[in-house]
Design a protein around this motif. Sequence first.
Motif, PDB file in Angstrom:
ATOM      1  N   ALA A 185      21.924  76.603  45.226  1.00 28.31           N
ATOM      2  CA  ALA A 185      21.246  77.446  46.367  1.00 28.31           C
ATOM      3  C   ALA A 185      19.698  77.197  46.006  1.00 28.31           C
ATOM      4  O   ALA A 185      19.152  77.331  47.107  1.00 28.31           O
ATOM      5  CB  ALA A 185      21.690  78.731  46.158  1.00 28.31           C
ATOM      6  N   PRO A 189      17.721  74.051  49.684  1.00 29.23           N
ATOM      7  CA  PRO A 189      17.842  74.918  50.517  1.00 29.23           C
ATOM      8  C   PRO A 189      18.760  74.653  51.521  1.00 29.23           C
ATOM      9  O   PRO A 189      19.215  75.408  52.279  1.00 29.23           O
ATOM     10  CB  PRO A 189      16.473  75.310  50.653  1.00 29.23           C
ATOM     11  CG  PRO A 189      15.691  74.130  50.249  1.00 29.23           C
ATOM     12  CD  PRO A 189      16.649  73.416  48.889  1.00 29.23           C
ATOM     13  N   GLU A 190      18.947  73.342  52.038  1.00 18.61           N
ATOM     14  CA  GLU A 190      19.554  72.853  53.141  1.00 18.61           C
ATOM     15  C   GLU A 190      21.050  73.233  53.265  1.00 18.61           C
ATOM     16  O   GLU A 190      21.688  73.325  54.191  1.00 18.61           O
ATOM     17  CB  GLU A 190      19.549  71.317  53.336  1.00 18.61           C
ATOM     18  CG  GLU A 190      18.319  70.521  53.255  1.00 18.61           C
ATOM     19  CD  GLU A 190      17.638  70.276  51.878  1.00 18.61           C
ATOM     20  OE1 GLU A 190      17.508  71.271  51.013  1.00 18.61           O
ATOM     21  OE2 GLU A 190      17.590  69.216  51.553  1.00 18.61           O
ATOM     22  N   ASN A 192      22.058  76.031  52.478  1.00 22.98           N
ATOM     23  CA  ASN A 192      22.011  77.441  53.161  1.00 22.98           C
ATOM     24  C   ASN A 192      22.858  78.329  52.352  1.00 22.98           C
ATOM     25  O   ASN A 192      23.897  79.132  53.103  1.00 22.98           O
ATOM     26  CB  ASN A 192      22.409  77.442  54.620  1.00 22.98           C
ATOM     27  CG  ASN A 192      21.335  76.932  55.466  1.00 22.98           C
ATOM     28  OD1 ASN A 192      20.245  77.148  55.490  1.00 22.98           O
ATOM     29  ND2 ASN A 192      21.687  75.917  56.441  1.00 22.98           N
ATOM     30  N   ILE A 193      23.020  78.342  51.071  1.00 20.06           N
ATOM     31  CA  ILE A 193      23.671  79.184  50.349  1.00 20.06           C
ATOM     32  C   ILE A 193      22.816  80.536  50.197  1.00 20.06           C
ATOM     33  O   ILE A 193      21.771  80.436  49.384  1.00 20.06           O
ATOM     34  CB  ILE A 193      24.183  78.871  48.890  1.00 20.06           C
ATOM     35  CG1 ILE A 193      24.969  77.111  49.321  1.00 20.06           C
ATOM     36  CG2 ILE A 193      24.831  79.661  48.207  1.00 20.06           C
ATOM     37  CD1 ILE A 193      25.395  76.561  47.971  1.00 20.06           C
ATOM     38  N   VAL A 194      23.452  81.610  50.550  1.00 14.19           N
ATOM     39  CA  VAL A 194      22.926  82.889  50.037  1.00 14.19           C
ATOM     40  C   VAL A 194      23.638  83.792  49.299  1.00 14.19           C
ATOM     41  O   VAL A 194      24.919  83.905  49.619  1.00 14.19           O
ATOM     42  CB  VAL A 194      22.520  83.876  51.558  1.00 14.19           C
ATOM     43  CG1 VAL A 194      21.926  85.128  51.125  1.00 14.19           C
ATOM     44  CG2 VAL A 194      21.888  83.009  52.377  1.00 14.19           C
ATOM     45  N   ALA A 218      29.991  75.249  49.705  1.00 18.95           N
ATOM     46  CA  ALA A 218      29.276  74.246  50.257  1.00 18.95           C
ATOM     47  C   ALA A 218      30.220  72.771  50.165  1.00 18.95           C
ATOM     48  O   ALA A 218      30.835  72.944  49.315  1.00 18.95           O
ATOM     49  CB  ALA A 218      27.950  74.022  49.676  1.00 18.95           C
TER      50      ALA A 218
END
Length: 261
Positions: A185, A189-190, A192-194, A218
């Motif tokens: 994460a 960042p691509e 998009n893991i929050v 992901a």
Amino acid sequence: SIKVKQVDEVKISKYILKYTFQDWEDIVESDVVIVGAGPSGMTAAYYLAKAGLKTVVFERRLSFGGGIGGGAMLFHKIVIESPADEILKEMKIKLNKVEEGVYIVDSAEFMAKLAASAIDAGAKIIHGVTVDDVIFRENPLKVVGVAVEWTATQMAGLHVDPLFISAKAVVDATGHDAEVISVAARKIPELNIVIPGEKSAYSEIAEELTVENTGMVAPGLYAAGMAVTEVRGLPRMGPIFGAMVLSGKRVAEIIIKDLRY
Ligand code: 48F
């Protein structure tokens, strides 16, 4: 007297080196890498290996079981609830029924037989290795493996580059910290893991939620066990372990389907 076969030091060293590297050459291209030999990781390894997938588990410590051994405040009993008892029965782990659908298990037996089941099914468990990063590819964006380093090297604070292991699926079974997903994460960042982080204890609902939310985080990267609660913002449950083995089984089933195996 007992006749003990004499083997000199050089032979001992040569055999160990030859067969260790033989294994590593094979492991370097795995179908599935599981990070963490806790209850979820070892259960996943059991079902994945049983399905014929080349499965390796990297475990930071020199032991099996993750949080099983510590139990609750070091007490050596673990609570298991249905339907996880079926998985334990399959592994010949003794269950002591305390009420309908609730069982008590010895933690040492649970750890030992989980590990033995995974190994007998064909999974390779490698101790003393820490996964500290992933490998990724673009177009399509996907996690395609992990970076591994000796735990001892990391503990010594030495600047040593890792080796890389490729895999069609990587499972984060690292427990409360979801270490592998956290690093992915932060560094990719691509994806998009929050990560909302785990909530305080609410055992009755936490078990089912953990199993339900087990799966892909992901492309190529999956969560099992307590890593699921961390990544999905779910409550913790403490020393009841049904969800850990059910989550391990579920992630295996999802990967088997995703890889069309
Ligand atoms: O923490 P752990 O037992 O994970 P789990 O399968 O089960 C959680 C329960 O034990 C318990 C609980 C259940 O109600 O709350 O906490 O989710 O096992 C995780 C294993 O992963 C290893 C760690 O040493 C442990 O054995 N581990 C953690 N990070 C890494 C790692 C890493 N980066 N590389 C290799 N191993």
